[in-house]
Design a protein around this motif. Structure first.
Motif, PDB file in Angstrom:
ATOM      1  N   LEU A  10     -46.759  16.420  41.983  1.00  0.00           N
ATOM      2  CA  LEU A  10     -47.208  17.117  43.184  1.00  0.00           C
ATOM      3  C   LEU A  10     -46.662  16.367  44.388  1.00  0.00           C
ATOM      4  CD1 LEU A  10     -48.911  19.280  44.561  1.00  0.00           C
ATOM      5  CD2 LEU A  10     -50.862  17.751  44.416  1.00  0.00           C
ATOM      6  N   SER A  11     -45.784  17.026  45.148  1.00  0.00           N
ATOM      7  CA  SER A  11     -45.177  16.424  46.339  1.00  0.00           C
ATOM      8  C   SER A  11     -44.512  15.095  46.005  1.00  0.00           C
ATOM      9  CB  SER A  11     -46.240  16.233  47.430  1.00  0.00           C
ATOM     10  OG  SER A  11     -46.800  17.467  47.786  1.00  0.00           O
ATOM     11  N   GLY A  12     -43.807  15.055  44.885  1.00  0.00           N
ATOM     12  CA  GLY A  12     -43.057  13.872  44.508  1.00  0.00           C
ATOM     13  C   GLY A  12     -43.878  12.775  43.879  1.00  0.00           C
ATOM     14  N   TRP A  35     -41.766  28.326  40.112  1.00  0.00           N
ATOM     15  CA  TRP A  35     -41.536  28.255  41.541  1.00  0.00           C
ATOM     16  C   TRP A  35     -42.014  26.893  42.059  1.00  0.00           C
ATOM     17  CZ3 TRP A  35     -38.568  31.204  44.416  1.00  0.00           C
ATOM     18  CH2 TRP A  35     -38.658  31.140  45.820  1.00  0.00           C
ATOM     19  N   PRO A  36     -41.193  26.185  42.803  1.00  0.00           N
ATOM     20  CA  PRO A  36     -41.573  24.841  43.265  1.00  0.00           C
ATOM     21  C   PRO A  36     -42.646  24.898  44.343  1.00  0.00           C
ATOM     22  CG  PRO A  36     -39.443  25.467  44.164  1.00  0.00           C
ATOM     23  CD  PRO A  36     -39.812  26.532  43.177  1.00  0.00           C
ATOM     24  N   ILE A  37     -43.456  23.853  44.363  1.00  0.00           N
ATOM     25  CA  ILE A  37     -44.552  23.774  45.325  1.00  0.00           C
ATOM     26  C   ILE A  37     -44.027  23.705  46.751  1.00  0.00           C
ATOM     27  CG2 ILE A  37     -46.505  22.355  46.072  1.00  0.00           C
ATOM     28  CD1 ILE A  37     -46.908  21.533  43.214  1.00  0.00           C
ATOM     29  N   GLU A  38     -42.898  23.020  46.924  1.00  0.00           N
ATOM     30  CA  GLU A  38     -42.361  22.845  48.272  1.00  0.00           C
ATOM     31  C   GLU A  38     -41.938  24.158  48.901  1.00  0.00           C
ATOM     32  OE1 GLU A  38     -41.459  21.251  45.634  1.00  0.00           O
ATOM     33  OE2 GLU A  38     -42.194  19.200  45.950  1.00  0.00           O
ATOM     34  N   GLN A  39     -41.688  25.206  48.078  1.00  0.00           N
ATOM     35  CA  GLN A  39     -41.230  26.492  48.601  1.00  0.00           C
ATOM     36  C   GLN A  39     -42.344  27.538  48.639  1.00  0.00           C
ATOM     37  OE1 GLN A  39     -37.607  27.918  46.828  1.00  0.00           O
ATOM     38  NE2 GLN A  39     -36.647  25.891  46.762  1.00  0.00           N
ATOM     39  N   ILE A  40     -43.593  27.104  48.543  1.00  0.00           N
ATOM     40  CA  ILE A  40     -44.698  28.048  48.666  1.00  0.00           C
ATOM     41  C   ILE A  40     -44.698  28.731  50.031  1.00  0.00           C
ATOM     42  CG2 ILE A  40     -47.218  28.196  48.846  1.00  0.00           C
ATOM     43  CD1 ILE A  40     -47.467  26.289  46.559  1.00  0.00           C
ATOM     44  N   THR A  62     -61.998  15.160  42.766  1.00  0.00           N
ATOM     45  CA  THR A  62     -60.932  16.023  43.248  1.00  0.00           C
ATOM     46  C   THR A  62     -59.924  15.217  44.065  1.00  0.00           C
ATOM     47  OG1 THR A  62     -62.433  17.893  43.310  1.00  0.00           O
ATOM     48  CG2 THR A  62     -60.394  18.081  44.565  1.00  0.00           C
ATOM     49  N   ASP A  63     -58.651  15.320  43.675  1.00  0.00           N
ATOM     50  CA  ASP A  63     -57.612  14.577  44.392  1.00  0.00           C
ATOM     51  C   ASP A  63     -57.436  15.173  45.787  1.00  0.00           C
ATOM     52  OD1 ASP A  63     -54.702  13.824  45.138  1.00  0.00           O
ATOM     53  OD2 ASP A  63     -55.139  12.597  43.373  1.00  0.00           O
ATOM     54  N   ARG A  64     -57.266  14.289  46.766  1.00  0.00           N
ATOM     55  CA  ARG A  64     -57.156  14.750  48.147  1.00  0.00           C
ATOM     56  C   ARG A  64     -55.913  15.595  48.355  1.00  0.00           C
ATOM     57  NH1 ARG A  64     -53.418  11.857  50.887  1.00  0.00           N
ATOM     58  NH2 ARG A  64     -52.645   9.921  49.957  1.00  0.00           N
ATOM     59  N   ARG A  65     -54.908  15.436  47.470  1.00  0.00           N
ATOM     60  CA  ARG A  65     -53.689  16.225  47.633  1.00  0.00           C
ATOM     61  C   ARG A  65     -53.918  17.698  47.312  1.00  0.00           C
ATOM     62  NH1 ARG A  65     -50.447  11.321  44.999  1.00  0.00           N
ATOM     63  NH2 ARG A  65     -52.556  11.083  44.182  1.00  0.00           N
ATOM     64  N   VAL A  66     -54.944  17.988  46.509  1.00  0.00           N
ATOM     65  CA  VAL A  66     -55.319  19.391  46.308  1.00  0.00           C
ATOM     66  C   VAL A  66     -55.869  19.980  47.597  1.00  0.00           C
ATOM     67  CG1 VAL A  66     -56.845  20.947  45.045  1.00  0.00           C
ATOM     68  CG2 VAL A  66     -55.754  19.040  43.853  1.00  0.00           C
ATOM     69  N   GLU A  67     -56.708  19.208  48.264  1.00  0.00           N
ATOM     70  CA  GLU A  67     -57.241  19.673  49.539  1.00  0.00           C
ATOM     71  C   GLU A  67     -56.132  19.803  50.582  1.00  0.00           C
ATOM     72  OE1 GLU A  67     -60.440  17.208  50.748  1.00  0.00           O
ATOM     73  OE2 GLU A  67     -61.554  17.413  48.868  1.00  0.00           O
ATOM     74  N   GLU A  68     -55.146  18.908  50.510  1.00  0.00           N
ATOM     75  CA  GLU A  68     -54.028  19.014  51.443  1.00  0.00           C
ATOM     76  C   GLU A  68     -53.206  20.277  51.164  1.00  0.00           C
ATOM     77  OE1 GLU A  68     -51.811  15.458  51.030  1.00  0.00           O
ATOM     78  OE2 GLU A  68     -53.288  14.185  52.053  1.00  0.00           O
ATOM     79  N   LEU A  69     -53.087  20.646  49.895  1.00  0.00           N
ATOM     80  CA  LEU A  69     -52.364  21.876  49.553  1.00  0.00           C
ATOM     81  C   LEU A  69     -53.109  23.099  50.079  1.00  0.00           C
ATOM     82  CD1 LEU A  69     -50.140  23.451  48.018  1.00  0.00           C
ATOM     83  CD2 LEU A  69     -51.594  23.284  45.984  1.00  0.00           C
ATOM     84  N   ASP A  71     -55.342  23.203  52.448  1.00  0.00           N
ATOM     85  CA  ASP A  71     -55.488  23.181  53.907  1.00  0.00           C
ATOM     86  C   ASP A  71     -54.141  23.223  54.614  1.00  0.00           C
ATOM     87  OD1 ASP A  71     -56.382  22.920  56.475  1.00  0.00           O
ATOM     88  OD2 ASP A  71     -56.889  20.806  56.311  1.00  0.00           O
ATOM     89  N   GLY A  72     -53.203  22.352  54.199  1.00  0.00           N
ATOM     90  CA  GLY A  72     -51.945  22.245  54.929  1.00  0.00           C
ATOM     91  C   GLY A  72     -50.986  23.393  54.676  1.00  0.00           C
ATOM     92  N   VAL A  73     -51.027  23.968  53.471  1.00  0.00           N
ATOM     93  CA  VAL A  73     -50.078  25.040  53.129  1.00  0.00           C
ATOM     94  C   VAL A  73     -50.698  26.418  53.335  1.00  0.00           C
ATOM     95  CG1 VAL A  73     -48.653  26.028  51.292  1.00  0.00           C
ATOM     96  CG2 VAL A  73     -48.896  23.534  51.484  1.00  0.00           C
ATOM     97  N   PHE A  74     -51.911  26.617  52.802  1.00  0.00           N
ATOM     98  CA  PHE A  74     -52.540  27.935  52.896  1.00  0.00           C
ATOM     99  C   PHE A  74     -53.448  28.056  54.119  1.00  0.00           C
ATOM    100  CE2 PHE A  74     -51.449  27.629  48.413  1.00  0.00           C
ATOM    101  CZ  PHE A  74     -50.940  28.889  48.156  1.00  0.00           C
ATOM    102  N   HIS A  75     -53.801  26.943  54.731  1.00  0.00           N
ATOM    103  CA  HIS A  75     -54.622  26.929  55.947  1.00  0.00           C
ATOM    104  C   HIS A  75     -55.989  27.583  55.714  1.00  0.00           C
ATOM    105  CE1 HIS A  75     -50.987  25.609  57.957  1.00  0.00           C
ATOM    106  NE2 HIS A  75     -50.354  26.696  57.537  1.00  0.00           N
ATOM    107  N   PHE A  76     -56.615  27.251  54.582  1.00  0.00           N
ATOM    108  CA  PHE A  76     -57.961  27.744  54.324  1.00  0.00           C
ATOM    109  C   PHE A  76     -58.961  26.956  55.167  1.00  0.00           C
ATOM    110  CE2 PHE A  76     -56.274  28.762  49.862  1.00  0.00           C
ATOM    111  CZ  PHE A  76     -55.905  30.038  50.254  1.00  0.00           C
TER     112      PHE A  76
END
Length: 350
Positions: A10-12, A35-40, A62-69, A71-76
């Motif tokens: 996840l993110s390298g 499909w790669p995560i970086e191209q979501i 829960t890993d914080r990178r899940v929350e970053e995905l 929040d940062g990508v989908f903006h929930f």
């Protein structure tokens, strides 16, 4: 195609116990299983495409990178993310404008122990994407992914809302085999009650009762969720898809009605068991009482005379010899229990 491993990059970075699988159908109808995560973000810009992101988070925390995905990508919204990463155990649907947050449940039924385990599934539905989050393996999602792999042309072409319909429909379909097995377990327990009830029979009845109550508690809010999806107007839900959610709603209503009748059967089986045990106890007490009454005259006779027939010589003492008293006492002791037994049997006391 991504391999089902417990470690996912996840993110390298490598994350143990976290797996993210992404299926993307672009606007031209081509499906990408890796499909790669970086191209979501690129897939989210495709309004004619359909994106399915499955997050299987089996980490203890829960890993914080899940929350970053999320929040940062989908903006929930942070509140929706907090509800997703923490088990709420209550089915619901929240409207956040551009997307819906849905909580639903899957069941894991053990036919050997009649035990039902609940698995929470958190879903985010957008106009062209669907995000599912769970922290335990779910068979229906694996099955849905295999269905997409077998028929990639016709799958996902109806959009994310139709994909949500398949997930909810498969979740509700898992309830029917469990309810049928619980119904058979109740029938078996009732047969044992009528033949020879045991403490294990009572334990089986209570186990089925606990499972039925657990099903009933989750079906009521899930019925409300499907009712809202079928009737309310939500921007991420295509109006043409409401009829599909109405179909799942009808299934949930039918399953809920079956659980209501199942609860009545369980209550009837429990009452029958208690009545059978009470009748059995009464029969036992009746037998003990009859034995006591049968030997009561004998106890009186032996205590009154003392049974000292052979303490001295067998000569006449008074107007009867000791031998005659001994023979008469034995005849009374033999006759009295038989007489009381026939008397009780004639009166129908046992």
């Amino acid at each position: 195609m991504s391999s089902p491993q417990s470690d996912t990059i996840l993110s390298g970075q490598r994350v143990t116990g976290l797996q993210i699988r992404i299926v993307y159908r672009d606007g031209d109808g081509e499906i990408h299983f890796d499909w790669p995560i970086e191209q979501i973000p690129l897939a989210l810009e495709d309004e004619k495409g359909t994106l399915w992101v499955e997050i299987d988070d089996q980490t203890q925390n829960t890993d914080r990178r899940v929350e970053e995905l999320l929040d940062g990508v989908f903006h929930f919204h942070p509140l929706a993310i907090e509800d997703a990463v923490q088990d709420t155990h209550v089915a619901k649907v929240d409207d956040w404008g551009e997307y819906l947050y849905i909580v639903f449940h899957n069941i894991d039924f053990d036919p050997d122990t009649d035990l039902i385990r609940l698995h929470e599934l958190d879903i985010f539905l957008g106009a062209n994407y669907l995000v599912t989050y769970h922290n335990e393996p779910l068979k229906i999602l694996d099955q849905l992914r295999r269905n997409i792999e077998r028929d990639p042309t016709n799958r996902l072409k109806h959009g994310a809302g139709h994909l949500l319909y398949h997930i909810l429909d498969m979740s509700v379909a898992e309830y029917l085999p469990a309810i049928e097995h619980l119904d058979e377990a109740i029938d078996s327990a009732q047969d044992e009650v009528f033949h020879r009830p045991t403490p294990s029979t009572l334990q089986a009845i209570f186990q089925v009762k606990r499972s039925a109550l657990r099903l009933h508690r989750i079906l009521a809010p899930e019925r409300e969720v499907l009712n809202r999806l079928a009737r309310d107007e939500y921007s991420p839900v295509n109006p043409e898809h409401r009829i599909y959610f109405r179909d799942v709603y009808d299934h949930v209503v039918r399953v809920h009605d079956i659980t209501e009748s199942l609860r009545d059967l369980i209550s009837g089986a429990l009452d029958t068991y208690l009545s059978a045990i009470s009748n059995r106890t009464n029969d036992i007490m009746k037998a003990f009482t009859l034995v006591t009454v049968m030997f009561l005259p004998l106890s009186f006779l032996t205590s009154f005379f003392g049974m000292n027939f052979f303490g001295g010589t067998l000569e006449f003492e008074g107007w009867l010899p000791k031998r005659a008293l001994f023979v008469g006492s034995c005849m009374i002791m033999l006759f009295m229990p038989g007489f009381l037994y026939l008397f009780a049997k004639r009166r129908g006391w046992f």
